[in-house]
Design a protein around this motif. Structure first.
Motif, PDB file in Angstrom:
ATOM      1  N   THR A 135       6.058   1.501  -3.358  1.00 59.37           N
ATOM      2  CA  THR A 135       6.984   2.630  -3.408  1.00 59.37           C
ATOM      3  C   THR A 135       7.578   2.856  -4.802  1.00 59.37           C
ATOM      4  OG1 THR A 135       8.715   1.127  -2.621  1.00 59.37           O
ATOM      5  CG2 THR A 135       7.621   2.515  -0.983  1.00 59.37           C
ATOM      6  N   ALA A 136       7.437   1.876  -5.701  1.00 59.18           N
ATOM      7  CA  ALA A 136       7.920   2.060  -7.074  1.00 59.18           C
ATOM      8  C   ALA A 136       6.805   1.853  -8.092  1.00 59.18           C
ATOM      9  CB  ALA A 136       9.070   1.089  -7.367  1.00 59.18           C
ATOM     10  N   ALA A 137       5.582   1.656  -7.629  1.00 57.86           N
ATOM     11  CA  ALA A 137       4.478   1.331  -8.531  1.00 57.86           C
ATOM     12  C   ALA A 137       4.185   2.422  -9.566  1.00 57.86           C
ATOM     13  CB  ALA A 137       3.225   1.011  -7.724  1.00 57.86           C
ATOM     14  N   PRO A 138       4.182   3.711  -9.202  1.00 58.29           N
ATOM     15  CA  PRO A 138       3.861   4.735 -10.217  1.00 58.29           C
ATOM     16  C   PRO A 138       4.817   4.723 -11.407  1.00 58.29           C
ATOM     17  CG  PRO A 138       3.720   5.660  -8.011  1.00 58.29           C
ATOM     18  CD  PRO A 138       4.358   4.311  -7.861  1.00 58.29           C
ATOM     19  N   GLN A 139       6.089   4.450 -11.162  1.00 55.75           N
ATOM     20  CA  GLN A 139       7.071   4.454 -12.252  1.00 55.75           C
ATOM     21  C   GLN A 139       7.068   3.133 -13.018  1.00 55.75           C
ATOM     22  OE1 GLN A 139       7.994   5.289  -8.970  1.00 55.75           O
ATOM     23  NE2 GLN A 139       7.630   7.460  -9.413  1.00 55.75           N
ATOM     24  N   LYS A 190      14.323   5.863 -10.051  1.00 56.99           N
ATOM     25  CA  LYS A 190      13.348   4.899 -10.574  1.00 56.99           C
ATOM     26  C   LYS A 190      13.032   5.176 -12.041  1.00 56.99           C
ATOM     27  CE  LYS A 190      10.861   5.950  -6.931  1.00 56.99           C
ATOM     28  NZ  LYS A 190       9.799   6.027  -5.900  1.00 56.99           N
ATOM     29  N   ILE A 191      12.963   6.438 -12.409  1.00 63.51           N
ATOM     30  CA  ILE A 191      12.710   6.801 -13.810  1.00 63.51           C
ATOM     31  C   ILE A 191      13.899   6.397 -14.680  1.00 63.51           C
ATOM     32  CG2 ILE A 191      12.390   8.742 -15.391  1.00 63.51           C
ATOM     33  CD1 ILE A 191      10.818  10.119 -13.123  1.00 63.51           C
ATOM     34  N   THR A 192      15.118   6.594 -14.166  1.00 62.06           N
ATOM     35  CA  THR A 192      16.311   6.201 -14.916  1.00 62.06           C
ATOM     36  C   THR A 192      16.344   4.694 -15.118  1.00 62.06           C
ATOM     37  OG1 THR A 192      17.542   8.076 -14.008  1.00 62.06           O
ATOM     38  CG2 THR A 192      18.827   6.287 -14.964  1.00 62.06           C
ATOM     39  N   TRP A 193      16.058   3.944 -14.067  1.00 62.73           N
ATOM     40  CA  TRP A 193      16.017   2.473 -14.163  1.00 62.73           C
ATOM     41  C   TRP A 193      14.992   2.042 -15.218  1.00 62.73           C
ATOM     42  CZ3 TRP A 193      12.931  -1.769 -13.884  1.00 62.73           C
ATOM     43  CH2 TRP A 193      13.533  -3.004 -13.587  1.00 62.73           C
TER      44      TRP A 193
END
Length: 242
Positions: A135-139, A190-193
């Protein structure tokens, strides 16, 4: 939504399935989850009603929620061998005479999870950031650092969470409104993180940083259809941490 049937815990974490988490919370009891969260991980806003709710303990459907500070403090144990350290805002404070009057350094922490269990969780929590359907792999795939972590989303897309760890730090982010409302962008948190981590990587020296992992945990073949160690007749062998 369709019922997907039996699945192994690593896939459940990778794709963020609710049912396996709810079943597990029911098996160990919501009350045991509540005691661990409040007594060992020091969550301060959980209620008596939460303590009897599988939905609250398994999925985060809490009456008053949790803070990003609490979440980051909780996830640190998956990178440091299961030791909880109380979170703080400053290292130390000096007065006008240069005397240290407040000091948060030197906290030995408390062992709240065995090093072996923390290591297994560290490995499992790489599935959301590295797995094919993570669920977070693309980012997170664009970061030049190892990342473990977990996403979270509430009903109606009112809240988005990501708590992630690297060999040098753990950070938590929440995206939402004080008065809940639909969030159009499901990736901005996720992008901000990731952007914060990129700044940390590019502006500080983290050489020598590493996870604290147990040597007693090994990668071993298991059978996906049974969840048990793979035998000679297993037709769907994969590898997990035990």
């Amino acid at each position: 939504l369709n019922y997907e049937g039996t699945m192994n815990v690593d896939k459940a974490i990778e794709v963020s399935q609710n049912a396996p988490a709810a079943w597990l919370a029911q098996a160990v009891t919501p009350e045991a989850c509540y005691d661990w969260l409040t007594q060992k991980l020091h969550f301060e806003h959980l209620t008596e009603e939460d303590s009897h709710s599988p939905a609250a303990m398994a999925l985060g459907g809490l009456n008053y929620g949790a803070t990003t500070k609490e979440m980051a403090a909780a996830f640190q144990i998956f990178g440091n061998g299961g030791v909880y350290h109380k979170p703080y805002t400053y290292n130390y404070v000096r007065n006008h005479d240069n005397d240290i009057i407040l000091d948060n350094r030197g906290d030995p922490g408390e062992q709240v999870m065995s090093p072996e269990d923390a290591t297994v969780m560290n490995k499992l929590l790489h599935r959301p950031t590295e797995g094919y359907n993570g669920t977070a792999a693309p980012q997170m795939s664009e970061l030049n650092v190892d990342v473990f972590g977990k996403t979270g989303t509430t009903d109606s897309m009112y809240d988005y969470w990501f708590v992630g760890g690297t060999p040098f730090c753990v950070a938590a982010i929440w995206n939402g409104y004080s008065i809940p409302a639909y969030l159009e962008d499901s990736t901005i948190h996720k992008i901000t993180w990731r952007t914060v981590m990129e700044y940390m990587i590019n502006n500080y020296d983290w050489s020598g940083s590493s996870y604290t992992l147990s040597d007693n945990v090994t990668q071993t073949a298991f059978c996906r259809s049974s969840g048990l160690l793979a035998g000679t007749k297993c037709y769907d062998i994969d590898y997990g941490w035990f």
